[in-house]
Structure formats: structure tokens, C-alpha cells
Write a protein that holds these residues in place. Structure first.
Motif, PDB file in Angstrom:
ATOM      1  N   ARG A 181      -3.291 -64.717  10.126  1.00  0.00           N
ATOM      2  CA  ARG A 181      -4.656 -64.254  10.430  1.00  0.00           C
ATOM      3  C   ARG A 181      -5.508 -64.155   9.168  1.00  0.00           C
ATOM      4  O   ARG A 181      -6.710 -64.402   9.189  1.00  0.00           O
ATOM      5  N   ASP A 182      -4.874 -63.779   8.074  1.00  0.00           N
ATOM      6  CA  ASP A 182      -5.595 -63.563   6.821  1.00  0.00           C
ATOM      7  C   ASP A 182      -5.772 -64.842   5.997  1.00  0.00           C
ATOM      8  O   ASP A 182      -6.117 -64.787   4.819  1.00  0.00           O
TER       9      ASP A 182
ATOM     10  N   GLN B 266       5.464 -59.479  12.668  1.00  0.00           N
ATOM     11  CA  GLN B 266       4.177 -58.822  12.398  1.00  0.00           C
ATOM     12  C   GLN B 266       3.630 -59.251  11.031  1.00  0.00           C
ATOM     13  O   GLN B 266       2.438 -59.528  10.889  1.00  0.00           O
ATOM     14  N   ILE B 267       4.486 -59.323  10.037  1.00  0.00           N
ATOM     15  CA  ILE B 267       4.067 -59.723   8.690  1.00  0.00           C
ATOM     16  C   ILE B 267       3.540 -61.153   8.701  1.00  0.00           C
ATOM     17  O   ILE B 267       2.479 -61.445   8.132  1.00  0.00           O
ATOM     18  N   VAL B 268       4.270 -62.049   9.361  1.00  0.00           N
ATOM     19  CA  VAL B 268       3.855 -63.454   9.417  1.00  0.00           C
ATOM     20  C   VAL B 268       2.546 -63.592  10.188  1.00  0.00           C
ATOM     21  O   VAL B 268       1.645 -64.332   9.769  1.00  0.00           O
TER      22      VAL B 268
ATOM     23  N   ASP C  96      -2.341 -69.887   6.940  1.00  0.00           N
ATOM     24  CA  ASP C  96      -2.250 -71.276   7.402  1.00  0.00           C
ATOM     25  C   ASP C  96      -3.233 -72.170   6.657  1.00  0.00           C
ATOM     26  O   ASP C  96      -2.918 -73.310   6.320  1.00  0.00           O
ATOM     27  N   GLU C  97      -4.422 -71.649   6.393  1.00  0.00           N
ATOM     28  CA  GLU C  97      -5.410 -72.432   5.643  1.00  0.00           C
ATOM     29  C   GLU C  97      -4.914 -72.715   4.228  1.00  0.00           C
ATOM     30  O   GLU C  97      -5.043 -73.836   3.726  1.00  0.00           O
ATOM     31  N   ALA C  98      -4.350 -71.715   3.583  1.00  0.00           N
ATOM     32  CA  ALA C  98      -3.837 -71.893   2.224  1.00  0.00           C
ATOM     33  C   ALA C  98      -2.691 -72.898   2.213  1.00  0.00           C
ATOM     34  O   ALA C  98      -2.634 -73.786   1.348  1.00  0.00           O
ATOM     35  N   ARG C  99      -1.788 -72.774   3.181  1.00  0.00           N
ATOM     36  CA  ARG C  99      -0.659 -73.693   3.273  1.00  0.00           C
ATOM     37  C   ARG C  99      -1.169 -75.120   3.458  1.00  0.00           C
ATOM     38  O   ARG C  99      -0.697 -76.056   2.804  1.00  0.00           O
ATOM     39  N   GLY C 100      -2.144 -75.310   4.338  1.00  0.00           N
ATOM     40  CA  GLY C 100      -2.700 -76.638   4.571  1.00  0.00           C
ATOM     41  C   GLY C 100      -3.332 -77.227   3.318  1.00  0.00           C
ATOM     42  O   GLY C 100      -3.156 -78.404   3.014  1.00  0.00           O
TER      43      GLY C 100
END
Length: 59
Positions: A29-30, A22-24, A33-37
Motif C-alpha cells: 500500500r505504501d 499485515q506487514i507485506v 510494488d511501485e519501488a519493486r517495479g
């Protein structure tokens, strides 16, 4: 509550391990993934990270 604090709570036994999915999901969603990319691209462009197969396939 920041994601890091949620994981700290799991490690200290204040939250169940079952909360990890749930946390992941919320982190993703927040914008996680965009930040990681963004950061992985910056590191690759600077020659400090290598691309992994799952990064190329979106997995």
C-alpha cells in the motif's frame, strides 16, 4: 518502523509470524510494488535481471 525492522522482530521472536501478511500488505500500500517495479525495470534494462512469468502477468 521500517519494514526490514518488522521482519527482524519476527525472526527474533518479538513479533508473531502471523504479522507477515499485515506487514507485506502495508508495504504494498505504501508504494512497495511501485519501488519493486522501478528497480526490476532498471535491472532488466541493464541486462542484470530476467523477467519472470508473474512479472508479465501482474501476479
Amino acid at each position: 518502523m521500517p519494514t526490514e525492522d518488522k521482519f527482524t522482530d519476527i525472526m527474533r521472536g518479538r513479533r508473531p509470524v502471523s504479522d507477515v501478511r499485515q506487514i507485506v500488505a502495508k508495504w504494498r500500500r505504501d508504494g512497495g510494488d511501485e519501488a519493486r517495479g522501478f528497480f526490476m525495470k532498471s535491472l532488466r534494462d541493464d541486462g542484470r535481471a530476467q523477467e519472470r512469468a508473474e512479472d508479465r502477468t501482474g501476479g
